[in-house]
Enzyme design. Structure first.
Site, PDB file in Angstrom:
ATOM      1  N   HIS A   1      35.465 -22.128   2.401  1.00 34.99           N
ATOM      2  CA  HIS A   1      36.646 -22.796   2.558  1.00 34.99           C
ATOM      3  C   HIS A   1      36.465 -24.470   2.208  1.00 34.99           C
ATOM      4  O   HIS A   1      37.431 -25.368   1.866  1.00 34.99           O
ATOM      5  CB  HIS A   1      37.426 -22.832   3.761  1.00 34.99           C
ATOM      6  CG  HIS A   1      36.690 -23.624   4.934  1.00 34.99           C
ATOM      7  ND1 HIS A   1      36.087 -22.858   5.782  1.00 34.99           N
ATOM      8  CD2 HIS A   1      36.924 -24.955   5.472  1.00 34.99           C
ATOM      9  CE1 HIS A   1      35.570 -23.777   6.723  1.00 34.99           C
ATOM     10  NE2 HIS A   1      36.127 -24.964   6.400  1.00 34.99           N
TER      11      HIS A   1
ATOM     12  N   SER B   1      32.203 -27.787   9.675  1.00 36.39           N
ATOM     13  CA  SER B   1      32.298 -26.417   8.953  1.00 36.39           C
ATOM     14  C   SER B   1      31.316 -26.368   7.882  1.00 36.39           C
ATOM     15  O   SER B   1      31.032 -27.359   7.205  1.00 36.39           O
ATOM     16  CB  SER B   1      33.786 -26.386   8.272  1.00 36.39           C
ATOM     17  OG  SER B   1      34.456 -26.309   9.302  1.00 36.39           O
TER      18      SER B   1
ATOM     19  N   ASP C   1      43.826 -12.677   7.023  1.00 37.33           N
ATOM     20  CA  ASP C   1      43.628 -11.352   6.944  1.00 37.33           C
ATOM     21  C   ASP C   1      42.174 -11.280   6.984  1.00 37.33           C
ATOM     22  O   ASP C   1      41.335 -11.731   7.920  1.00 37.33           O
ATOM     23  CB  ASP C   1      44.451 -10.874   5.783  1.00 37.33           C
ATOM     24  CG  ASP C   1      44.249 -11.442   4.665  1.00 37.33           C
ATOM     25  OD1 ASP C   1      45.220 -11.960   3.737  1.00 37.33           O
ATOM     26  OD2 ASP C   1      42.875 -12.047   4.040  1.00 37.33           O
TER      27      ASP C   1
END
Length: 372
Positions: A164, A305, A229
């Site tokens: 991401h 992250s 998901d």
């Protein structure tokens, strides 16, 4: 290899491990790692680089939600582990893969973001100061991405991070084409280059030295999905630098079950954005796990992250202690557990399949990727 016998291997291969204890020492297990090989490569249109960089992923699909998801089929796993490669000139390719001697994999389920919290009670993070720490292993393996995330050195020219940080699930982020990796280095008082930092030109403070990224690999499991998901299970990416970094790096390893981790604890360092310019170290206990994710409550803020989650265990073959990266810190999850809100920070586990893929990206030879 797409028949029933292969699917049985997919479900069983991950169980082929050696005991994780050796004379009372927490010992790295020996896994029978599958083989992942490119089958075909297709040129894609150049991306637009129009997505905003996200420094965290938020989802409320928790452990029970993930554990209740059905196992993917063999074709689905092949699709998730196929990957895109972005080059510095903006060109983009998609590579389909074949999988042999397979291990099982599970995917996530649906969820929506909720109010997030990443500090749990007393803030237990430690800022790392001084070149004697910052320039020494394992802290020296942590690097900063120009998109704002953290990465970890895993080879002479490779950095492991979160997907991401590069791609929002639909498009590449702004700055991904000119992506750079920053290395903390001493800033010399006299401003000279190449001076001996142990003599008169003592470092005043640390600064980042940047290296451009040559190409980036992102699994299709992330691109085809998102945090709501199956995407969070595949929130990892590998960056290849344009030149070697000349630092000691940390090897990757297959993530053992949480009960086999020393003290059930994990460690990672990152560039949390609430402490700009500081490398922040933390450790904490693993609270829960699925096949693809580790749930914990390590204090963290956006910017951490992409940090490599690691543990230190005994390497029986080499007769020494060794740190390995077993996961990639992804982001935050709010979980409704029987009506009670529960917060977790989540790391993507390096499973046998992911190990085989990442190792092949690094080495380009599956023969060097047979043991995790």
């Amino acid at each position: 290899m797409a028949g029933l016998s292969t699917l049985i291997l997919l479900l069983c291969a991950a169980k082929d491990v050696m005991p994780s204890s050796f004379h009372g020492k927490p010992t790295w297990p020996s896994y029978r790692v599958p083989v992942i090989l490119p089958q075909s490569t297709l040129n894609l249109d150049k991306p637009q680089f129009d997505a905003e960089a996200r420094l965290e992923v938020v989802s409320h699909c928790g452990p029970a939600c993930h554990k209740s998801s059905p196992l993917p089929t063999y074709e689905e796993v092949k699709n998730y582990l196929s990957y895109e490669t972005l080059y510095a000139n903006g060109s983009l390719t998609e590579t389909e893969v074949g999988i042999y001697i397979l291990s099982s994999s599970s995917d996530g389920s649906q969820g929506k973001s909720r109010t997030k919290r990443q500090i749990y009670g007393y803030d237990s993070r430690f800022s790392i100061f001084g070149k004697d720490f910052l320039l020494n292993y394992p802290f020296s393996t942590s690097v900063k991405l120009s998109t704002g995330c953290t990465g970890t050195l895993v080879a002479e020219k490779h950095v492991l991070t979160a997907a991401h940080c590069i791609h929002d699930g639909k498009s590449y982020v702004k700055g991904a084409q000119k992506l750079r990796v920053g290395f903390l280095k001493p800033k010399l008082k006299d401003g000279s280059k190449g001076a001996n930092i142990t003599n008169s030109a003592m470092p005043e403070k640390m600064k980042f030295q940047w290296i451009r990224v040559k190409r980036t690999h992102v699994p299709k499991g992330w691109i085809k999905g998102n945090a709501n998901d199956i995407g969070m299970d595949y929130d990892y990416a590998l960056l290849e630098l344009k030149k070697p970094h000349k630092r000691k790096f940390m090897k990757i390893g297959v993530s053992p079950p949480a009960r086999h981790l020393p003290g059930g604890r994990i460690h990672f360092s990152g560039y949390d954005n609430d402490r700009p310019g500081n490398l922040v170290y933390r450790f904490c206990d693993v609270k829960d796990e699925t096949y693809d994710l580790l749930y914990q409550q390590c204090d963290a803020q956006p910017g951490a992250s992409g940090s490599g989650v690691y543990v230190r265990m005994w390497k029986r073959q080499n007769h020494k202690w060794e740190r390995k990266i077993i996961g990639i810190f992804s982001g935050h999850q709010w979980v409704d557990m029987n009506g009670t809100p529960q917060d977790f920070n989540v790391a993507v586990r390096i499973t046998p399949l992911k190990y085989a893929q990442i190792c092949y990206w690094i080495k380009g030879n599956y023969l060097d990727c047979r043991e995790g």
